[in-house]
Design a protein around this motif. Structure first.
Motif, short mmCIF file in Angstrom:
data_model
loop_
_atom_site.label_atom_id
_atom_site.label_comp_id
_atom_site.label_asym_id
_atom_site.label_seq_id
_atom_site.Cartn_x
_atom_site.Cartn_y
_atom_site.Cartn_z
N THR A 96 -11.34 8.43 -1.36
CA THR A 96 -10.00 8.28 -1.93
C THR A 96 -9.07 9.29 -1.28
N ILE A 97 -7.79 8.95 -1.27
CA ILE A 97 -6.77 9.84 -0.72
C ILE A 97 -5.76 10.09 -1.82
N GLY A 98 -5.80 11.28 -2.36
CA GLY A 98 -4.94 11.58 -3.49
C GLY A 98 -5.27 10.74 -4.71
N GLY A 99 -6.52 10.36 -4.87
CA GLY A 99 -6.95 9.54 -5.99
C GLY A 99 -6.79 8.05 -5.78
N SER A 100 -6.21 7.65 -4.66
CA SER A 100 -5.99 6.22 -4.37
C SER A 100 -6.94 5.77 -3.27
N PRO A 101 -7.37 4.51 -3.30
CA PRO A 101 -8.21 4.00 -2.22
C PRO A 101 -7.43 3.91 -0.92
N ILE A 102 -8.14 3.82 0.17
CA ILE A 102 -7.48 3.84 1.48
C ILE A 102 -6.58 2.63 1.68
N ASP A 103 -6.98 1.46 1.13
CA ASP A 103 -6.12 0.27 1.32
C ASP A 103 -4.80 0.43 0.58
N GLY A 104 -4.81 1.10 -0.57
CA GLY A 104 -3.56 1.32 -1.29
C GLY A 104 -2.63 2.25 -0.54
N VAL A 105 -3.19 3.31 0.06
CA VAL A 105 -2.37 4.25 0.83
C VAL A 105 -1.82 3.56 2.07
N ALA A 106 -2.65 2.73 2.72
CA ALA A 106 -2.20 2.00 3.90
C ALA A 106 -1.10 0.99 3.53
N ALA A 107 -1.25 0.34 2.37
CA ALA A 107 -0.23 -0.61 1.92
C ALA A 107 1.10 0.10 1.65
N ASP A 108 1.04 1.29 1.05
CA ASP A 108 2.26 2.05 0.81
C ASP A 108 2.92 2.46 2.13
N LEU A 109 2.09 2.81 3.11
CA LEU A 109 2.64 3.18 4.41
C LEU A 109 3.29 1.98 5.09
N LEU A 110 2.68 0.80 4.94
CA LEU A 110 3.24 -0.42 5.54
C LEU A 110 4.55 -0.82 4.87
N ASP A 111 4.66 -0.55 3.58
CA ASP A 111 5.89 -0.91 2.87
C ASP A 111 7.11 -0.19 3.45
N GLY A 112 6.90 0.95 4.05
CA GLY A 112 8.01 1.69 4.63
C GLY A 112 8.32 1.32 6.06
N VAL A 113 7.59 0.33 6.60
CA VAL A 113 7.81 -0.08 7.99
C VAL A 113 8.97 -1.06 8.07
N ASP A 114 9.85 -0.85 9.01
CA ASP A 114 11.00 -1.74 9.21
C ASP A 114 10.60 -2.87 10.15
N ALA A 115 9.81 -3.81 9.63
CA ALA A 115 9.35 -4.95 10.44
C ALA A 115 9.02 -6.11 9.50
N ALA A 116 9.20 -7.32 10.00
CA ALA A 116 8.86 -8.50 9.23
C ALA A 116 7.34 -8.66 9.21
N VAL A 117 6.76 -8.61 8.02
CA VAL A 117 5.31 -8.62 7.88
C VAL A 117 4.92 -9.77 6.97
N ARG A 118 3.85 -10.46 7.31
CA ARG A 118 3.30 -11.50 6.45
C ARG A 118 1.83 -11.21 6.21
N HIS A 119 1.34 -11.63 5.05
CA HIS A 119 -0.03 -11.35 4.64
C HIS A 119 -0.82 -12.65 4.55
N SER A 120 -2.05 -12.60 5.03
CA SER A 120 -2.90 -13.78 4.97
C SER A 120 -3.61 -13.90 3.62
N ALA A 121 -3.63 -12.83 2.85
CA ALA A 121 -4.29 -12.87 1.53
C ALA A 121 -3.44 -12.08 0.55
N GLY A 122 -2.83 -12.80 -0.41
CA GLY A 122 -2.03 -12.12 -1.41
C GLY A 122 -0.74 -11.59 -0.83
N SER A 123 -0.15 -10.67 -1.57
CA SER A 123 1.14 -10.10 -1.17
C SER A 123 1.03 -8.64 -0.76
N ARG A 124 -0.18 -8.10 -0.76
CA ARG A 124 -0.37 -6.69 -0.38
C ARG A 124 -1.40 -6.61 0.74
#
Length: 450
Positions: A138-166
């Motif tokens: 865990t990173i700060g109590g969060s799993p790695i995918d959650g931290v990576a998702a938060d980092l991606l949310d701050g990216v200024d790029a059009a992103v699409r997901h193949s599974a779900g919205s995160r």
């Protein structure tokens, strides 16, 4: 001439070659493909790798081929005390630094990379490798995918997901061990297999890139899921990391193409069993959509997977090319390409056969429809002719026509009326029989073949 070159070399501040990395800690990097990808599949988004990674004399090659090689979407330094490892936390190792990366790859998914610097003995890295591979941290109590998702949310790029919205982490991943120490072969196999156990060298799939083992003080070994680079130059380590990012992205992309090919084949088979329930325009539209899907998957296979198998044409460097090829060979990427290419070819053949069947069915319907129209015109003509006979009969000056009787006098004119009705009934019977035969043939042609 030699003297002038020596003088020029001593006068310049640059060394003739870069020294071996002098990092005191061991560095672990896990490369993980994610479920997200940028909108433009034919061009990687983000910044040039040289913005954050030193690529030395090879930076120009990566810069020239920037649209075809990985680019940095985002990077974040992590506070070492916030990292908690399930297995590694029980060791005496000290975490010195950590960094989370997001890379974008041409025609591939976004790739997350977590790098951790550790002070410990080489074999103490094994539990950390296990934790990183199975996301047991865990990173700060969060799993790695959650931290990576938060980092991606701050990216200024059009992103699409193949599974779900995160963003989600996939099973396609590769680990890198970078160390400035020269490791014995036995320690290398323990790290690559993530097991502190003895092994028979003759039963190992580990590959040793010749160009990276050229010097007696340096070494490299490549496995399907872990690679070890020991006492290499820093820009070679960074180039190897970028190769891992590209190969992992290609492995994830070919997995998606394989699933898509299988789903397309299932859908084509379903179309063969629903001929009687789907209208012709619906089946035509679905067949066109499946053709478009297969074309997209073939494009993704070419530019997202096959293009990733070779890097020498973009980066002409022996060590980089040798490591990249060994990594492709160990991951079995070319075998996967051959398998998926065969699947796509088979799916295309089945789809073409279904389209041919639909075309034949449409042609049969057109023939039957033309026949029915012809019979209808004949029926109308058959009805019009008796009416003309009746009118001509009563309008003529015949001895059988009694001017004192009505033309509707059935008792007197029943023979003539029966003859005319017989012609009309015969024509109607022929029309009905042909119509029923048409429906029966269409129903038989619409049944799925087994």
């Amino acid at each position: 001439m030699v003297g002038s070159l020596s003088a020029a070399a001593s006068a310049g501040s640059a060394r003739p070659f870069d020294p071996i990395v002098a990092r005191p800690s061991h560095r672990l990097s896990i490369v993980i493909a994610t479920s997200a990808e940028t909108a433009d599949l034919l061009r990687a988004d983000g910044q040039l790798p040289e913005t954050y990674l030193r690529l030395g004399r090879l930076a120009a090659f990566y810069r020239d081929a920037d649209s075809q090689l990985p680019r940095v979407l985002a990077v974040r330094d992590l506070d070492p005390p916030t990292l908690a490892f399930r297995r590694g936390g029980g060791t005496a190792a000290t975490i010195r630094a950590a960094r989370l990366w997001l890379f974008d790859v041409q025609a591939g998914p976004i790739v997350a990379v977590l790098s951790v610097d550790l002070d410990c003995e080489p074999l103490v890295l094994i539990p950390f490798l296990e934790d990183l591979y199975y996301d047991d941290l865990t990173i700060g109590g969060s799993p790695i995918d959650g931290v990576a998702a938060d980092l991606l949310d701050g990216v200024d790029a059009a992103v699409r997901h193949s599974a779900g919205s995160r963003l989600e982490l996939t099973s396609q991943r590769h680990q890198m061990v970078f160390t400035s120490a020269t490791l014995p072969e036995d320690s290398v196999q323990r790290l690559i297999y993530r097991a502190d156990l003895d092994a028979n060298p003759q039963y190992s799939s580990i590959q040793y890139p010749a160009e990276l083992n050229r010097r007696p003080t340096s070494g490299a070994a490549v496995g399907a899921y872990v690679s070890v680079l020991a006492a290499q130059q820093d820009y070679i380590e960074n180039c190897a990391l970028l190769s891992s990012v590209q190969v992992v992205a290609a492995s994830c992309k070919i997995r998606r193409v394989r699933f898509a090919a299988y789903e397309t084949l299932l859908r084509v088979r379903e179309l063969g069993t629903t001929r009687a329930t789907m209208s012709r325009p619906e089946r035509r539209a679905e067949l066109a959509r499946l053709h478009e899907t297969l074309a997209e998957q073939e494009l993704a296979l070419t530019f997202g997977v096959e293009a990733a198998c070779e890097i020498g044409i973009l980066v002409p460097a022996l060590r980089v090319e040798n490591f990249h090829r060994q990594l492709v060979a160990c991951t079995g990427l070319r075998d996967s390409i051959e398998t998926v290419s065969t699947m796509l070819a088979r799916a295309t053949s089945v789809l073409a056969a279904e389209e041919g069947s639909q075309t034949a069915l449409d042609a049969q319907r057109q023939d039957l429809r033309r026949l029915r129209y012809g019979v209808t015109i004949g029926l109308l003509s058959t009805i019009a002719v008796p009416i003309g006979i009746i009118l001509g009969f009563f309008g003529g000056n015949y001895t059988q026509v009694d001017g004192n009787r009505s033309m509707f006098d059935w008792s007197h004119y029943h023979d003539m009326y029966l003859a005319v009705l017989g012609l009309i009934l015969a024509a109607g019977t022929v029309f009905a029989i042909l119509f029923l035969l048409e429906r029966l043939q269409i129903r038989r042609a619409s049944k799925p073949s087994h």
